[in-house]
Design a protein around this motif. Structure first.
Motif, short mmCIF file in Angstrom:
data_model
loop_
_atom_site.label_atom_id
_atom_site.label_comp_id
_atom_site.label_asym_id
_atom_site.label_seq_id
_atom_site.Cartn_x
_atom_site.Cartn_y
_atom_site.Cartn_z
N MET A 2 46.76 46.26 31.45
CA MET A 2 46.18 45.11 32.14
C MET A 2 44.80 44.81 31.57
SD MET A 2 47.16 46.01 35.99
CE MET A 2 46.62 47.67 35.70
N THR A 4 41.11 43.48 32.61
CA THR A 4 40.28 43.27 33.80
C THR A 4 39.21 42.24 33.46
OG1 THR A 4 40.67 45.45 34.63
CG2 THR A 4 38.73 44.33 35.44
N GLN A 11 36.54 40.19 41.42
CA GLN A 11 37.19 40.83 40.30
C GLN A 11 38.68 40.65 40.46
OE1 GLN A 11 35.73 45.02 40.53
NE2 GLN A 11 35.93 44.67 38.35
N CYS A 13 42.60 41.56 38.35
CA CYS A 13 43.32 42.01 37.19
C CYS A 13 44.32 40.91 36.87
CB CYS A 13 44.06 43.31 37.50
SG CYS A 13 42.94 44.66 37.78
N LYS A 75 46.82 35.20 48.54
CA LYS A 75 45.71 35.34 47.58
C LYS A 75 46.18 35.53 46.14
CE LYS A 75 42.47 37.35 50.98
NZ LYS A 75 41.02 37.45 50.95
N GLU A 98 38.03 33.67 46.76
CA GLU A 98 39.30 32.94 46.55
C GLU A 98 39.03 31.63 45.82
OE1 GLU A 98 41.19 32.36 50.38
OE2 GLU A 98 40.88 34.46 50.89
N ALA A 380 46.35 42.20 52.50
CA ALA A 380 44.99 42.45 52.01
C ALA A 380 44.69 43.93 51.82
CB ALA A 380 43.97 41.83 52.96
N TYR A 382 46.39 45.82 49.94
CA TYR A 382 47.00 46.26 48.67
C TYR A 382 46.34 45.60 47.46
CZ TYR A 382 50.53 48.36 51.58
OH TYR A 382 51.16 49.16 52.50
N ASP A 383 46.17 46.36 46.41
CA ASP A 383 45.67 45.82 45.15
C ASP A 383 46.78 45.13 44.36
OD1 ASP A 383 43.27 46.91 45.81
OD2 ASP A 383 43.36 48.56 44.38
N ARG A 401 40.57 39.85 45.64
CA ARG A 401 40.08 40.65 46.77
C ARG A 401 38.60 40.38 47.00
NH1 ARG A 401 42.15 44.83 48.80
NH2 ARG A 401 40.11 45.79 48.90
N TRP A 403 34.89 39.24 48.60
CA TRP A 403 34.22 38.02 49.03
C TRP A 403 33.39 37.43 47.92
CZ3 TRP A 403 35.03 42.45 51.76
CH2 TRP A 403 35.83 42.32 52.87
#
Lengths: 403, 403
Positions: A2, A4, A11, A13, A75, A98, A380, A382-383, A401, A403
Motif C-alpha cells: 500500500m 500511504t 491520513q 491508505c 467514509k 472527510e 469507524a 476499523y482501518d 479516519r 478529524w
C-alpha cells in the motif's frame, strides 16, 4: 504494497486499485470462515450496498430533487461512488478530514454539515478553492460574526446553509422564533457569505418506534423548512435551497416532496437499529462484524466472542423498541438470526446469552456474524473493511479516519 | 515524515524518536488553545501518567510481586516504557496485534489475556519463538484439545494460564466445580502445553460503588486463585503462578497479598468511571478530549461541542453511581469541572446541558476538555495522542490499532 499518503490533517491508505474490486493481497478470495481472515473483522456485503444505494438514488431521481448523500457512515471512496452509480456527485460530510479526503478524489461539491466554529475557518478556507463548491453550516450570530471578521481580513466568502431545528433539538435555530428570521435576514444581507439555503436533520426519527411515527417526523422535517422559507420569501429572500436528510425519514416516504435536496447516509449499510424502528428489513443490513466463539459456559448460559466494545462500539441500540436488544443481532455465517443475545461488551470480549443447547451447537472456534446496532459507529472502529460476495472476501476498502 | 511499517496483521506508524519527547511536526510546542491543534483531540497529561505509573509500580515492588501491567488502555510504546520507569518489562495484551507490536519493540515477555481460539494458533505460534515468553489463556477442554491437535501436527507447545472466574462471570472456570479441577489436571498432565499458572480478572469491581465494595471484591479475586491453587497442590500440582489484575482492586489494596503477579492497566490514564467508584481522584485522570463549542442555545439549555461518539466512545459510564453521569466530565482547559452535563452523543456532536448563564460564559469557539468515562475505549478512537505538559503539546504518540 500500500502507499500511504499524508495530506492536511488526515491520513489514508490508498489502494492502487480503489476503483475496481481486484486487490492483490493476503486474505483475498478466501472464505470468511478461513482463519486467514482475522477476527474481529468488519464485513461489507457488496451486493446489498449496491441495492441500497441504487434504491435511494432512484427515489431521489424520480422525485426530482438533488441527491447529496452523507458519506460519514462509510467514509470510503468506493461506497461514495456506488451512491452515484459509479460516478462522483455532491456529498455531505461530517468532518473536515472527510471533506479533504473526498475533495482530493474528485468529489468537488461538498456540504460540511456540522456547525462551523472559528478555529476551523483557516482549514476550510484552504480547501474551498480546490473544489467547485464547499458549503458550511451556521446557526448563530456568533458564527456569522466570525465569518464576517474572517472576510474583513480579506479572506474567503463562504457558501452557507442555515441550520434549522425541525424538532430534534440538537443543532439549528427554531423556525418559529423571530430571532431566527433576524439571523436569516442578516445572512441574506451579509457580504461575508453566500446564503445558499436551509438545512435540517430529523435526528428525532431515531426515537420513533415504527414507520408511522417516522412518517409523522418526515412531515415535520419538510414543513419546518417550507414554513420558514415562506416567511423569508415574504421578506424578499428567495432562491434558498431546502435540504433535508435522515435515513429513517428518507426510507419511509414514497417520494421526496416539499424539498429541494436530500442527504441520507446510513441507508447504504443500514443496521439493527434501522431494522428495529422500521426503516428497513434485517435482510437489507449490509454490514456485520465477523467474530469467533472463544469460550462457552453452558452452566452459566453464556458464550464469549472475540468482538467486544472496540469491534462493535458501545451503542446501546434501539432499546426504546426492545429493552433486551443488546449490542447487536447475532447471526450465523449466512446471516440467519440465532437465539442469542449479545448482552455485555468489554474491550475485547462480547458476552452472549444463550441456552445450553444453543451453546453446544456453537463450540469454541465457530464463527458468527453480528449485525451492529449502529453501522456508522461500528465502521469507524476499523482501518479497513472486508468486502464480501458469496461468502468470500473480494476486496478491502479503507475509510478516511480522524478529524 | 513518518515511516509506515507493515508487519503481520497490524499496522503502525513509527515516530523516528518514540523514545524521546521531541517531535518535529506541526502542532508541537503550541498551546492546546491554538487552532493548530484540531479538535476533537485526545490529550494525555504526561506528568499525571508518570505519577500514576510510578505509584503502581512502587506498590508492586514493595509487595514483592511480578508486575505485568496491561497495555491495552494506551497501546503505546511510550506509556509501556513509563510503566517500567523507562525500561521494558513483562506486559499483558488484549489482542495479537498488540502482542506483535510490543514484541517487535523489545517487550519479550507477554501474556495474551483473552481465551485463545483455534483460528489464532498459527499466528500465535509464529510470534512465540521471536520472544522470550508468550503466555496464552485457556478455560475449556475444547481449547485444550485444539492445542493438543496443534501439537500433534508437530507445532508449538504453548505456555498457558488457566482462566479462573472470581465472580465477574465473563470468562474463566468456576474454581469450586470439579470440572475445573479436571481441566487443571489435564493441563498439568498434557505434553502439549506448559501449564504456567492461574489467572483471574475481577471485572465485577467496576460494578462497585465505593472503595469498601471494591475491597471486598479484591478479597474474592485473590481467594478464588488461592483456594483453587490449594486444591491443586493437594493433587500434587505445584509451582503455579497466581495472576490477578483489575485497576479498581489494584488501587484500593494497600499492598498485593496472596498473589504472585498483578496486571492492572487502566490506572495509567484512569477516567471518570474510576473516579466515580473510588479507584482514584478526578485529579488523577491523565487523559481528556479537547473539544470546541460549536453552538449555544440558551433558550433550550444546551450547547454543542465537536466531540461526539467518535471522539469519546459511547460508554454509558458509572450510571450505577450517578444516573446523570452522562458521557464524560466537562472541564475547562485547566481541568476544572464545569456545571455542565454531556447528555447526548451523536457521531460528531456532543450535546451538553447547562443553564443560560453558563452557556453565555462559553461562546462558540471556546475550548473545553472532557474527561472520558472509559479511557481505554476513548483512546482507541484516535490514531495519535497529543501529549501535554503545562498546557502545551510536547509530543505525539501513536497507538497500535486493530487486531
Amino acid at each position: 504494497m500500500m502507499r500511504t499518503h499524508s495530506c492536511g490533517n488526515y491520513q489514508f491508505c490508498n489502494s492502487p486499485a480503489f476503483h475496481s474490486y481486484e486487490y492483490n493481497s493476503p486474505g483475498m478470495n478466501v472464505s470468511i470462515n478461513n482463519p486467514e481472515i482475522t477476527t474481529p473483522a468488519f464485513l461489507v456485503e457488496r451486493g446489498i450496498v449496491q441495492r441500497n444505494s441504487d434504491a435511494m438514488r432512484e427515489k431521489a431521481r424520480q422525485s426530482g430533487v438533488t441527491f447529496r448523500p452523507h458519506v460519514k457512515t462509510h467514509k470510503t471512496l468506493e461506497v461514495a461512488r456506488m451512491q452515484f452509480g459509479g460516478e462522483t456527485g455532491p456529498v455531505t460530510v461530517s468532518t473536515l478530514a472527510e471533506a479533504e479526503f473526498f475533495a482530493a478524489h474528485g468529489f468537488d461539491d461538498i456540504t460540511y454539515a456540522v456547525p462551523i466554529s472559528p478555529d476551523k475557518l483557516e482549514r476550510t478556507a484552504a480547501l474551498a478553492p480546490t473544489i467547485k463548491r464547499l458549503n458550511v453550516l451556521i446557526d448563530s450570530f456568533e458564527a456569522l460574526h466570525a465569518l464576517e471578521e474572517f472576510h474583513r481580513q480579506g479572506r474567503s466568502v463562504f457558501h452557507v446553509f442555515l441550520k434549522i431545528d425541525c424538532g430534534y433539538h440538537r443543532a439549528g435555530v427554531d423556525p418559529d422564533l423571530p430571532e431566527s428570521l433576524q439571523l436569516a435576514t442578516a445572512l441574506a444581507n451579509s457580504s461575508a457569505v453566500h446564503f445558499e439555503g436551509l438545512l435540517t436533520h430529523a435526528g428525532h426519527s431515531y426515537h420513533a418506534r415504527n414507520p408511522q411515527e417516522i412518517a409523522a417526523i418526515a412531515r415535520e422535517e419538510t414543513s419546518a423548512l417550507t414554513r420558514f422559507q415562506y416567511r423569508l420569501t415574504e421578506r424578499g429572500i428567495n432562491r434558498l435551497v431546502r435540504s433535508i436528510g435522515s435515513t429513517p425519514t428518507a426510507c419511509v416516504v414514497k417520494r421526496f416532496d416539499d424539498t429541494d435536496e436530500v442527504r441520507p447516509g446510513n441507508y447504504v449499510f443500514f443496521d439493527a437499529y434501522q431494522a428495529a424502528i422500521g426503516s428497513c428489513e434485517l435482510s437489507q443490513c449490509a454490514v456485520s462484524v465477523l467474530a469467533t466463539v472463544i469460550a462457552g459456559y453452558p452452566q452459566r448460559g453464556n458464550l464469549l466472542v472475540d468482538a467486544g466494545a472496540l469491534a462493535l462500539s458501545k451503542d446501546a441500540g434501539p432499546d426504546h423498541v426492545d429493552a433486551e436488544c443488546g449490542f447487536g443481532v447475532v447471526c450465523d455465517l449466512e446471516l440467519r438470526q440465532l437465539p442469542m443475545k449479545l448482552k455485555v461488551l468489554s474491550q475485547e470480549h462480547g458476552k452472549v446469552e444463550a441456552d445450553a443447547e444453543t451453546i453446544a451447537r456453537f463450540p469454541v472456534g465457530t464463527r458468527l456474524r453480528i449485525l451492529p446496532n449502529h453501522s456508522c459507529l461500528t465502521a469507524a472502529m476499523y482501518d479497513a473493511y472486508r468486502v464480501v460476495e458469496n461468502g468470500k472476501v473480494i476486496a478491502e476498502w479503507k475509510p478516511v479516519r480522524g478529524w
